[in-house]
Enzyme design. Sequence first.
Site, PDB file in Angstrom:
ATOM      1  N   TYR A  66      17.741  -5.989   5.491  1.00 43.50           N
ATOM      2  CA  TYR A  66      16.324  -5.724   6.388  1.00 43.50           C
ATOM      3  C   TYR A  66      16.085  -4.802   6.062  1.00 43.50           C
ATOM      4  CZ  TYR A  66      14.226  -2.683  10.032  1.00 43.50           C
ATOM      5  OH  TYR A  66      13.106  -1.889  10.489  1.00 43.50           O
ATOM      6  N   LYS A  96      13.322  -3.129   3.648  1.00 41.05           N
ATOM      7  CA  LYS A  96      12.110  -1.759   3.883  1.00 41.05           C
ATOM      8  C   LYS A  96      11.955  -0.869   2.981  1.00 41.05           C
ATOM      9  CE  LYS A  96      10.427  -1.334   7.600  1.00 41.05           C
ATOM     10  NZ  LYS A  96       8.320  -1.763   7.723  1.00 41.05           N
ATOM     11  N   THR A 126      11.689   2.622   8.717  1.00 35.67           N
ATOM     12  CA  THR A 126      12.556   3.009   9.911  1.00 35.67           C
ATOM     13  C   THR A 126      14.029   4.074   9.390  1.00 35.67           C
ATOM     14  OG1 THR A 126      14.947   1.476  10.808  1.00 35.67           O
ATOM     15  CG2 THR A 126      14.236   0.713   8.422  1.00 35.67           C
ATOM     16  N   ASP A 127      14.558   4.483  10.128  1.00 39.11           N
ATOM     17  CA  ASP A 127      15.750   5.439   9.767  1.00 39.11           C
ATOM     18  C   ASP A 127      17.477   4.854   9.128  1.00 39.11           C
ATOM     19  OD1 ASP A 127      16.831   4.236  11.794  1.00 39.11           O
ATOM     20  OD2 ASP A 127      18.079   5.491  12.304  1.00 39.11           O
ATOM     21  N   GLU A 128      16.868   3.177   8.767  1.00 38.01           N
ATOM     22  CA  GLU A 128      18.296   2.144   8.762  1.00 38.01           C
ATOM     23  C   GLU A 128      18.127   2.295   7.471  1.00 38.01           C
ATOM     24  OE1 GLU A 128      18.655  -1.381  10.684  1.00 38.01           O
ATOM     25  OE2 GLU A 128      17.305  -0.719  12.583  1.00 38.01           O
TER      26      GLU A 128
HETATM   27  N1  LIG Z   1      11.381  -1.915  16.440  1.00 37.60           N
HETATM   28  C1  LIG Z   1      12.248  -0.236  16.211  1.00 37.60           C
HETATM   29  O1  LIG Z   1      13.472   0.285  17.205  1.00 37.60           O
HETATM   30  C2  LIG Z   1      12.344   0.362  15.218  1.00 37.60           C
HETATM   31  C3  LIG Z   1      12.777   1.281  14.396  1.00 37.60           C
HETATM   32  C4  LIG Z   1      12.080   2.026  13.270  1.00 37.60           C
HETATM   33  C5  LIG Z   1      10.813   1.213  12.290  1.00 37.60           C
HETATM   34  N2  LIG Z   1      10.539   0.648  13.011  1.00 37.60           N
HETATM   35  C6  LIG Z   1       9.480  -0.077  12.309  1.00 37.60           C
HETATM   36  O2  LIG Z   1       8.293  -0.282  12.784  1.00 37.60           O
HETATM   37  C7  LIG Z   1       7.895  -1.754  12.250  1.00 37.60           C
HETATM   38  C8  LIG Z   1       7.116  -2.734  13.434  1.00 37.60           C
HETATM   39  O3  LIG Z   1       8.669  -2.909  14.007  1.00 37.60           O
HETATM   40  P1  LIG Z   1       8.778  -3.724  15.651  1.00 37.60           P
HETATM   41  O4  LIG Z   1       9.828  -3.114  16.008  1.00 37.60           O
HETATM   42  O5  LIG Z   1       6.978  -3.407  16.532  1.00 37.60           O
HETATM   43  O6  LIG Z   1       7.872  -5.019  14.835  1.00 37.60           O
HETATM   44  P2  LIG Z   1       7.826  -6.611  15.665  1.00 37.60           P
HETATM   45  O7  LIG Z   1       9.001  -7.222  15.068  1.00 37.60           O
HETATM   46  O8  LIG Z   1       7.918  -6.783  17.161  1.00 37.60           O
HETATM   47  O9  LIG Z   1       6.135  -6.651  15.281  1.00 37.60           O
HETATM   48  C9  LIG Z   1       6.035  -7.056  13.956  1.00 37.60           C
HETATM   49  C10 LIG Z   1       4.564  -7.739  13.628  1.00 37.60           C
HETATM   50  O10 LIG Z   1       4.323  -8.262  12.437  1.00 37.60           O
HETATM   51  C11 LIG Z   1       3.383  -8.868  12.406  1.00 37.60           C
HETATM   52  N3  LIG Z   1       3.858  -9.450  11.138  1.00 37.60           N
HETATM   53  C12 LIG Z   1       5.225  -9.839  10.397  1.00 37.60           C
HETATM   54  N4  LIG Z   1       5.085 -10.745   9.162  1.00 37.60           N
HETATM   55  C13 LIG Z   1       3.936 -10.091   8.534  1.00 37.60           C
HETATM   56  C14 LIG Z   1       2.952  -9.990   7.701  1.00 37.60           C
HETATM   57  N5  LIG Z   1       4.020 -10.634   6.824  1.00 37.60           N
HETATM   58  N6  LIG Z   1       2.077  -9.934   7.603  1.00 37.60           N
HETATM   59  C15 LIG Z   1       0.979  -9.719   8.484  1.00 37.60           C
HETATM   60  N7  LIG Z   1       2.101  -9.663  10.010  1.00 37.60           N
HETATM   61  C16 LIG Z   1       2.792  -9.538   9.494  1.00 37.60           C
HETATM   62  C17 LIG Z   1       4.295  -9.731  13.164  1.00 37.60           C
HETATM   63  O11 LIG Z   1       3.438 -11.211  13.536  1.00 37.60           O
HETATM   64  C18 LIG Z   1       4.520  -8.874  14.251  1.00 37.60           C
HETATM   65  O12 LIG Z   1       3.769  -8.925  15.243  1.00 37.60           O
HETATM   66  C19 LIG Z   1       8.308  -2.079  11.539  1.00 37.60           C
HETATM   67  O13 LIG Z   1       7.680  -1.798  10.517  1.00 37.60           O
HETATM   68  C20 LIG Z   1      10.286  -1.827  11.629  1.00 37.60           C
HETATM   69  O14 LIG Z   1      10.423  -1.762  10.236  1.00 37.60           O
HETATM   70  C21 LIG Z   1      10.837  -0.407  13.832  1.00 37.60           C
END
Ligand SMILES: NC(=O)c1ccc[n+]([C@@H]2O[C@H](COP(=O)([O-])OP(=O)(O)OC[C@H]3O[C@@H](n4cnc5c(N)ncnc54)[C@H](O)[C@@H]3O)[C@@H](O)[C@H]2O)c1
Length: 351
Positions: A153, A157, A126-128
């Site tokens: 968080y 990451k 993430t950009d965070e």
């Molecule tokens: N949502 C955003 O805006 C955003 C932006 C940039 C980066 N990201 C990154 O993208 C990725 C996905 O984000 P998202 O919004 O889809 O998240 P989300 O919270 O919707 O989904 C996370 C998934 O990971 C699974 N999970 C959690 N812990 C686990 C573990 N220990 N083992 C296996 N599975 C596990 C959960 O069951 C869930 O299905 C993350 O790494 C996040 O940091 C998200």
Amino acid sequence: MKLLVCGGAGFIGSNFIHYILKKYPDYSVVNYDKLTYAGNLENVVDVAKDPRYAFVEGDITDLDHLDEVMKKHGITHVINFAAETHVDRSIHGGAKEFVLTNTLGVQMILDAVRLNKIVKFVNVSTDEVYGALALEDDRKFTESTPILPNMPYAAAKAGGDMMCNAYFVTHKVPVVVTHCSNNYGPYQFPEKLIPFFVFKLLKGEKVPVYGDGLNVRDWIHVTDHASALDLLLHEGVAGEIYNIGADNERSNMDITKLILKIIGLGDDRIEYVTDRPGHDRRYAVDATKIMKLGWKPMYPREKFEDGLRETVKWYKENTSWVENIWNKKKKEMNSFQTKLSRSGKRMESAT
Ligand SMILES: NC(=O)c1ccc[n+]([C@@H]2O[C@H](COP(=O)([O-])OP(=O)(O)OC[C@H]3O[C@@H](n4cnc5c(N)ncnc54)[C@H](O)[C@@H]3O)[C@@H](O)[C@H]2O)c1
């Protein structure tokens, strides 16, 4: 390509699985997910019977299980979305789960990738991790901006990202790390700003805006994120970091007003709530490096309203998905608030 998708039952992972299975008839996908409160198999119900798709319930901190699954399915490529992702939870509910999954979990995947001689591993970050920019600053995060996370968080990451760098340098593991900005689109759990506000408004409730509402995020449609990750799985250079963003900075208030306009409601539905501690003021991503590889978003800044309108329409049309997830969220929030209230705390809102 035989692809292991860790965290494919969440928001971005499930959109990515749809994208890959649609685009590549000869690729197969194993979705490896722990099914935490954020994991939802309804997000992938339409591919559940596809012979190219399999689901395995598992935790990325379990190296033996990861290794067994990679061997059993002959995995060639790995992408990791699995993470604890909700910033407010990492502040109010404790950061241990965040460190376990977001840092240790990534290290376990790196070990499994190494053991199985995987061709490419993309770790979705993430950009965070870059920290925050000032509102009046016209700079953006580039890949060489120092990592300086402000929240548990983001720090967890960043720990995963550092492990990727270390495994590339030390063990030559073919890993690519991505730093994407805020995503919106279908299948997002309603603790995040856009679905949370849309759901509340559709239910006749008010929407809680943190502080002055001027915090700025850089928004990208989840399908654009998926197409960038697809490109990097194929053409990303091992050991490199790539920023992903659609050059679309918006304040939380802009987003709130646009959602109100799309749904046809007025500003009287806004209520202001106490700001989040350590609330980063602004994120903005410079995506020049991935654009040089030929990637272009389908929803750049000028198309944002279209993307948001389609997203609201999707939530309006998928009522049973919305009802199920909203009930799940309510139950989950009640138990989370009960846990917090034992230590005299409360989480006001969700973004
Ligand atoms: N949502 C955003 O805006 C955003 C932006 C940039 C980066 N990201 C990154 O993208 C990725 C996905 O984000 P998202 O919004 O889809 O998240 P989300 O919270 O919707 O989904 C996370 C998934 O990971 C699974 N999970 C959690 N812990 C686990 C573990 N220990 N083992 C296996 N599975 C596990 C959960 O069951 C869930 O299905 C993350 O790494 C996040 O940091 C998200």
